[in-house]
Design a protein around this motif. Structure first.
Motif, PDB file in Angstrom:
ATOM      1  N   ASN A 102       0.847  -1.187   0.000  1.00  0.00           N
ATOM      2  CA  ASN A 102       0.000   0.000   0.000  1.00  0.00           C
ATOM      3  C   ASN A 102       0.888   1.244   0.000  1.00  0.00           C
ATOM      4  O   ASN A 102       2.125   1.141  -0.024  1.00  0.00           O
ATOM      5  CB  ASN A 102      -0.942  -0.005   1.217  1.00  0.00           C
ATOM      6  CG  ASN A 102      -0.189  -0.236   2.528  1.00  0.00           C
ATOM      7  OD1 ASN A 102       0.825   0.417   2.798  1.00  0.00           O
ATOM      8  ND2 ASN A 102      -0.666  -1.169   3.336  1.00  0.00           N
ATOM      9  N   LYS A 103       0.262   2.420   0.042  1.00  0.00           N
ATOM     10  CA  LYS A 103       1.019   3.663  -0.049  1.00  0.00           C
ATOM     11  C   LYS A 103       1.942   3.871   1.146  1.00  0.00           C
ATOM     12  O   LYS A 103       3.060   4.374   1.002  1.00  0.00           O
ATOM     13  CB  LYS A 103       0.055   4.842  -0.181  1.00  0.00           C
ATOM     14  CG  LYS A 103      -0.644   4.920  -1.527  1.00  0.00           C
ATOM     15  CD  LYS A 103      -1.541   6.137  -1.609  1.00  0.00           C
ATOM     16  CE  LYS A 103      -2.229   6.225  -2.971  1.00  0.00           C
ATOM     17  NZ  LYS A 103      -3.131   7.406  -3.058  1.00  0.00           N
ATOM     18  N   THR A 104       1.472   3.501   2.339  1.00  0.00           N
ATOM     19  CA  THR A 104       2.320   3.645   3.534  1.00  0.00           C
ATOM     20  C   THR A 104       3.550   2.767   3.426  1.00  0.00           C
ATOM     21  O   THR A 104       4.680   3.211   3.691  1.00  0.00           O
ATOM     22  CB  THR A 104       1.527   3.275   4.808  1.00  0.00           C
ATOM     23  OG1 THR A 104       0.393   4.137   4.921  1.00  0.00           O
ATOM     24  CG2 THR A 104       2.395   3.409   6.038  1.00  0.00           C
ATOM     25  N   HIS A 105       3.347   1.541   3.017  1.00  0.00           N
ATOM     26  CA  HIS A 105       4.451   0.604   2.824  1.00  0.00           C
ATOM     27  C   HIS A 105       5.417   1.158   1.779  1.00  0.00           C
ATOM     28  O   HIS A 105       6.646   1.095   1.941  1.00  0.00           O
ATOM     29  CB  HIS A 105       3.878  -0.750   2.386  1.00  0.00           C
ATOM     30  CG  HIS A 105       4.852  -1.874   2.436  1.00  0.00           C
ATOM     31  ND1 HIS A 105       4.579  -3.117   1.900  1.00  0.00           N
ATOM     32  CD2 HIS A 105       6.105  -1.978   2.951  1.00  0.00           C
ATOM     33  CE1 HIS A 105       5.598  -3.913   2.080  1.00  0.00           C
ATOM     34  NE2 HIS A 105       6.545  -3.246   2.724  1.00  0.00           N
ATOM     35  N   LEU A 106       4.873   1.708   0.699  1.00  0.00           N
ATOM     36  CA  LEU A 106       5.708   2.285  -0.364  1.00  0.00           C
ATOM     37  C   LEU A 106       6.582   3.407   0.185  1.00  0.00           C
ATOM     38  O   LEU A 106       7.787   3.462  -0.108  1.00  0.00           O
ATOM     39  CB  LEU A 106       4.807   2.799  -1.485  1.00  0.00           C
ATOM     40  CG  LEU A 106       5.495   3.367  -2.733  1.00  0.00           C
ATOM     41  CD1 LEU A 106       4.623   3.137  -3.968  1.00  0.00           C
ATOM     42  CD2 LEU A 106       5.789   4.860  -2.598  1.00  0.00           C
ATOM     43  N   ARG A 107       5.999   4.300   1.000  1.00  0.00           N
ATOM     44  CA  ARG A 107       6.775   5.413   1.555  1.00  0.00           C
ATOM     45  C   ARG A 107       7.897   4.916   2.456  1.00  0.00           C
ATOM     46  O   ARG A 107       9.017   5.427   2.405  1.00  0.00           O
ATOM     47  CB  ARG A 107       5.857   6.356   2.332  1.00  0.00           C
ATOM     48  CG  ARG A 107       4.950   7.209   1.461  1.00  0.00           C
ATOM     49  CD  ARG A 107       4.427   8.424   2.220  1.00  0.00           C
ATOM     50  NE  ARG A 107       3.656   8.025   3.404  1.00  0.00           N
ATOM     51  CZ  ARG A 107       2.353   7.820   3.398  1.00  0.00           C
ATOM     52  NH1 ARG A 107       1.667   7.949   2.271  1.00  0.00           N
ATOM     53  NH2 ARG A 107       1.712   7.483   4.499  1.00  0.00           N
ATOM     54  N   THR A 110      10.704   3.326   0.380  1.00  0.00           N
ATOM     55  CA  THR A 110      11.471   4.371  -0.301  1.00  0.00           C
ATOM     56  C   THR A 110      12.423   5.061   0.671  1.00  0.00           C
ATOM     57  O   THR A 110      13.595   5.307   0.352  1.00  0.00           O
ATOM     58  CB  THR A 110      10.519   5.407  -0.932  1.00  0.00           C
ATOM     59  OG1 THR A 110       9.651   4.751  -1.861  1.00  0.00           O
ATOM     60  CG2 THR A 110      11.299   6.498  -1.656  1.00  0.00           C
ATOM     61  N   GLN A 119       4.200  -1.604  -6.960  1.00  0.00           N
ATOM     62  CA  GLN A 119       2.913  -2.060  -6.436  1.00  0.00           C
ATOM     63  C   GLN A 119       2.214  -2.828  -7.549  1.00  0.00           C
ATOM     64  O   GLN A 119       1.401  -2.258  -8.281  1.00  0.00           O
ATOM     65  CB  GLN A 119       2.055  -0.874  -5.988  1.00  0.00           C
ATOM     66  CG  GLN A 119       2.507  -0.211  -4.702  1.00  0.00           C
ATOM     67  CD  GLN A 119       1.541   0.877  -4.258  1.00  0.00           C
ATOM     68  OE1 GLN A 119       1.620   2.019  -4.698  1.00  0.00           O
ATOM     69  NE2 GLN A 119       0.604   0.516  -3.401  1.00  0.00           N
ATOM     70  N   ARG A 122      -1.719  -2.721  -7.849  1.00  0.00           N
ATOM     71  CA  ARG A 122      -2.201  -1.384  -8.238  1.00  0.00           C
ATOM     72  C   ARG A 122      -1.879  -1.099  -9.699  1.00  0.00           C
ATOM     73  O   ARG A 122      -2.720  -0.592 -10.452  1.00  0.00           O
ATOM     74  CB  ARG A 122      -1.565  -0.324  -7.339  1.00  0.00           C
ATOM     75  CG  ARG A 122      -1.980   1.099  -7.679  1.00  0.00           C
ATOM     76  CD  ARG A 122      -1.252   2.110  -6.809  1.00  0.00           C
ATOM     77  NE  ARG A 122      -1.588   3.470  -7.182  1.00  0.00           N
ATOM     78  CZ  ARG A 122      -2.629   4.130  -6.727  1.00  0.00           C
ATOM     79  NH1 ARG A 122      -3.450   3.554  -5.868  1.00  0.00           N
ATOM     80  NH2 ARG A 122      -2.868   5.371  -7.117  1.00  0.00           N
ATOM     81  N   ASP A 145       6.647  10.842 -13.935  1.00  0.00           N
ATOM     82  CA  ASP A 145       5.355  11.386 -13.516  1.00  0.00           C
ATOM     83  C   ASP A 145       4.669  12.140 -14.651  1.00  0.00           C
ATOM     84  O   ASP A 145       3.450  12.275 -14.663  1.00  0.00           O
ATOM     85  CB  ASP A 145       5.533  12.323 -12.321  1.00  0.00           C
ATOM     86  CG  ASP A 145       5.887  11.571 -11.045  1.00  0.00           C
ATOM     87  OD1 ASP A 145       5.636  10.354 -10.992  1.00  0.00           O
ATOM     88  OD2 ASP A 145       6.419  12.202 -10.114  1.00  0.00           O
TER      89      ASP A 145
END
Length: 221
Positions: A102-107, A110, A119, A122, A145
């Motif tokens: 998820n996004k928290t895990h990704l942050r 990183t 992900q 996703r 991006d």
């Protein structure tokens, strides 16, 4: 080019990576805490071991720093994923690719130094959604991006029979055409006088919004 890969976590994601890399002639070490998972790939991988990557001594003994790529493919155990990533980086692994849930895990991944964070669920969902929304965009790759590369099929009759010079796609959309696929033949860097045919597939690269606009234009009947 033959390279070496260490895959930590042999669930569905890690297992699929292992099989694909081995099928393409790469050297792959598979690591998992589950004997069952390890046994599934014992006859496929270059080497598989039952080990807990949360222990830095384990990765040190496996000489994890010697591999060209280390993939942390651990599933739902975020703690194990984070510790394995920290250990791999601390031991000098050159290119650590980590899977995020998820996004928290990704942050977190990183911030602790993973070179690449993916992900897959996703990304697959976004790819399927894009395919549903833009059926003539056959492939789509995010380069950053802001920029992307895509394969767009020509179905708009107003495009067929026109040369690339006449369409002036670069000026109108800010896109570069890097290849055209026609009847199975690939033409790399087509000239300005190339004449488009119905169902030609253009490989374009440029700003994401312009790629989307171009796809909408080529999709009109």
């Amino acid at each position: 080019m033959r390279q070496t890969y260490a895959i930590i976590g042999l669930g569905r994601f890690g297992g699929a990576l292992l099989e694909t890399l081995v099928a393409n002639g790469q050297d792959v070490l598979g690591i998992d805490v589950s004997e069952e998972h390890v046994n599934d790939y014992r006859d496929i991988a270059t080497q598989v071991v039952i080990a807990d990557a949360q222990e830095d001594d384990v990765l040190r003994k496996l000489d994890i720093a010697s591999f060209d790529h280390v993939i942390i493919a651990i599933g739902h155990n975020m703690q194990a994923s984070i510790l394995a990533t920290i250990n791999a980086k601390d031991l000098g692994a050159k290119n650590v690719i980590a899977k995020a849930e998820n996004k928290t895990h990704l942050r977190v991944l990183t911030k602790i130094g993973a070179d690449v964070v993916v992900q897959p669920e996703r990304e697959m969902g976004e790819r399927i959604a894009r395919k549903l929304l833009a059926p003539n965009m056959l492939n789509f790759i995010e380069l950053s991006d802001d920029y992307s590369m895509a394969e767009v099929q020509i179905v708009n009759p107003s495009f067929t029979g026109k040369t690339l010079a006449e369409l002036n796609i670069r000026k109108k959309f800010g896109l570069n055409i890097i290849a055209v696929r026609h009847d199975g033949e690939v033409i790399v860097a087509p000239g300005a006088q190339y004449q488009l045919h119905d169902r030609d597939i253009l490989s374009v690269v440029g700003p994401k919004d312009m790629v989307d606009d171009f796809d909408q234009m080529t999709n009109r009947a």
